[in-house]
Design a protein around this motif. Structure first.
Motif, PDB file in Angstrom:
ATOM      1  N   MET A  78      33.096 -19.932 -65.768  1.00 50.57           N
ATOM      2  CA  MET A  78      32.915 -19.964 -64.318  1.00 50.57           C
ATOM      3  C   MET A  78      32.202 -21.251 -63.882  1.00 50.57           C
ATOM      4  O   MET A  78      32.525 -21.818 -62.833  1.00 50.57           O
ATOM      5  N   ALA A  79      31.248 -21.718 -64.672  1.00 51.30           N
ATOM      6  CA  ALA A  79      30.544 -22.963 -64.327  1.00 51.30           C
ATOM      7  C   ALA A  79      31.547 -24.108 -64.212  1.00 51.30           C
ATOM      8  O   ALA A  79      31.491 -24.912 -63.289  1.00 51.30           O
ATOM      9  N   PRO A 100      21.752 -22.795 -65.072  1.00 55.36           N
ATOM     10  CA  PRO A 100      21.128 -21.911 -66.068  1.00 55.36           C
ATOM     11  C   PRO A 100      21.610 -20.462 -65.976  1.00 55.36           C
ATOM     12  O   PRO A 100      21.612 -19.750 -66.985  1.00 55.36           O
ATOM     13  N   THR A 101      22.034 -20.022 -64.786  1.00 57.42           N
ATOM     14  CA  THR A 101      22.516 -18.638 -64.651  1.00 57.42           C
ATOM     15  C   THR A 101      23.746 -18.432 -65.530  1.00 57.42           C
ATOM     16  O   THR A 101      23.856 -17.445 -66.271  1.00 57.42           O
ATOM     17  N   HIS A 102      24.684 -19.391 -65.466  1.00 59.90           N
ATOM     18  CA  HIS A 102      25.887 -19.270 -66.309  1.00 59.90           C
ATOM     19  C   HIS A 102      25.504 -19.324 -67.791  1.00 59.90           C
ATOM     20  O   HIS A 102      26.087 -18.613 -68.616  1.00 59.90           O
ATOM     21  N   MET A 103      24.525 -20.161 -68.126  1.00 53.34           N
ATOM     22  CA  MET A 103      24.073 -20.229 -69.527  1.00 53.34           C
ATOM     23  C   MET A 103      23.484 -18.898 -69.983  1.00 53.34           C
ATOM     24  O   MET A 103      23.640 -18.503 -71.139  1.00 53.34           O
ATOM     25  N   MET A 104      22.788 -18.221 -69.086  1.00 56.05           N
ATOM     26  CA  MET A 104      22.188 -16.926 -69.453  1.00 56.05           C
ATOM     27  C   MET A 104      23.267 -15.878 -69.707  1.00 56.05           C
ATOM     28  O   MET A 104      23.115 -15.020 -70.583  1.00 56.05           O
ATOM     29  N   PHE A 105      24.374 -15.947 -68.963  1.00 62.08           N
ATOM     30  CA  PHE A 105      25.491 -15.038 -69.254  1.00 62.08           C
ATOM     31  C   PHE A 105      26.057 -15.334 -70.651  1.00 62.08           C
ATOM     32  O   PHE A 105      26.396 -14.423 -71.402  1.00 62.08           O
ATOM     33  N   GLU A 106      26.161 -16.620 -70.989  1.00 60.16           N
ATOM     34  CA  GLU A 106      26.632 -16.981 -72.339  1.00 60.16           C
ATOM     35  C   GLU A 106      25.675 -16.430 -73.394  1.00 60.16           C
ATOM     36  O   GLU A 106      26.105 -15.956 -74.454  1.00 60.16           O
ATOM     37  N   ALA A 121      18.897  -5.317 -72.080  1.00 54.09           N
ATOM     38  CA  ALA A 121      18.561  -4.904 -70.701  1.00 54.09           C
ATOM     39  C   ALA A 121      17.506  -5.844 -70.113  1.00 54.09           C
ATOM     40  O   ALA A 121      17.598  -6.233 -68.943  1.00 54.09           O
ATOM     41  N   VAL A 122      16.526  -6.227 -70.939  1.00 55.29           N
ATOM     42  CA  VAL A 122      15.494  -7.165 -70.471  1.00 55.29           C
ATOM     43  C   VAL A 122      16.135  -8.500 -70.094  1.00 55.29           C
ATOM     44  O   VAL A 122      15.852  -9.076 -69.034  1.00 55.29           O
ATOM     45  N   LEU A 123      17.012  -8.991 -70.951  1.00 52.71           N
ATOM     46  CA  LEU A 123      17.680 -10.268 -70.685  1.00 52.71           C
ATOM     47  C   LEU A 123      18.540 -10.191 -69.417  1.00 52.71           C
ATOM     48  O   LEU A 123      18.606 -11.147 -68.633  1.00 52.71           O
ATOM     49  N   THR A 124      19.170  -9.047 -69.206  1.00 53.79           N
ATOM     50  CA  THR A 124      19.975  -8.865 -67.984  1.00 53.79           C
ATOM     51  C   THR A 124      19.071  -8.882 -66.755  1.00 53.79           C
ATOM     52  O   THR A 124      19.407  -9.501 -65.732  1.00 53.79           O
ATOM     53  N   GLY A 125      17.916  -8.237 -66.868  1.00 55.10           N
ATOM     54  CA  GLY A 125      16.950  -8.266 -65.761  1.00 55.10           C
ATOM     55  C   GLY A 125      16.490  -9.678 -65.463  1.00 55.10           C
ATOM     56  O   GLY A 125      16.365 -10.073 -64.296  1.00 55.10           O
ATOM     57  N   GLU A 126      16.262 -10.466 -66.523  1.00 53.71           N
ATOM     58  CA  GLU A 126      15.850 -11.862 -66.331  1.00 53.71           C
ATOM     59  C   GLU A 126      16.967 -12.669 -65.668  1.00 53.71           C
ATOM     60  O   GLU A 126      16.718 -13.510 -64.804  1.00 53.71           O
TER      61      GLU A 126
END
Ligand code: HEC
Length: 141
Positions: A78-79, A100-106, A121-126
């Motif tokens: 998507m990036a 960084p949002t797209h990187m966090m999905f990766e 779940a924690v990572l998804t919350g972040e």
């Protein structure tokens, strides 16, 4: 209704409309998109929400493949899909949150193979903190 209560009612109505005008100007920054860019941008946003839904549903059923597939859809793919014409005009402060949002999905996609569901779940919350931060700051008009 006597004149006094009419005056009070008028004052209330005037007060309410002033208040509404102020809240319309909500302090967020306009990104200055064309109508076509906005349509595409908002479609990607809805896709990011779909990714979050898939990730959370996958965490609930401990389905690692579902988590990874849902996350990957809003990752680097998507990036790279953002049109260059638009990317060049987006403020740096917007890109500093969006990239960084797209990187966090990766990262969710990669860690879906190995991590505990609670950690995912924690990572998804972040990751969703990024959504909140950007939505508080920008408007797509
Ligand atoms: C870098 C900035 C940025 C990030 C990060 C971001 N968004 Fe958005 N999003 C926006 C903007 C700007 C709008 C338009 C808001 C407006 O005009 O009022 C928007 C709108 C939306 C909409 C509404 C779509 C529509 O059709 O109206 C959804 C749903 C959405 N975002 C989901 C998400 C989710 C979920 C995340 C995180 C995983 C996320 N967004 C991350 C900037 C961002």
């Amino acid at each position: 209704m006597n004149m006094k209560s009419l005056a009070v009612l008028c004052a209330l109505l005037v007060g309410t409309s002033t208040w509404a005008d102020e809240t319309t100007d909500d302090g967020r920054i306009r990104l200055g998109m064309t109508a076509a860019e906005r349509v595409e941008f908002l479609a990607e946003m809805r896709q990011m929400l779909t990714s979050i839904q898939g990730i959370i549903a996958g965490i609930g059923t401990e389905d690692r493949e579902q988590i990874a597939a849902a996350a990957r859809y809003s990752g680097n793919r998507m990036a790279r899909a953002t049109p260059t014409s638009l990317r060049q005009r987006l403020p740096q402060s917007f890109q500093d949150i969006g990239g960084p949002t797209h990187m966090m999905f990766e990262e969710i996609a990669i860690r879906a193979d190995t991590d505990d569901m609670a950690d995912l779940a924690v990572l998804t919350g972040e990751t969703m903190q990024q959504c909140l931060a950007c939505h508080a700051m920008f408007r797509a008009d």
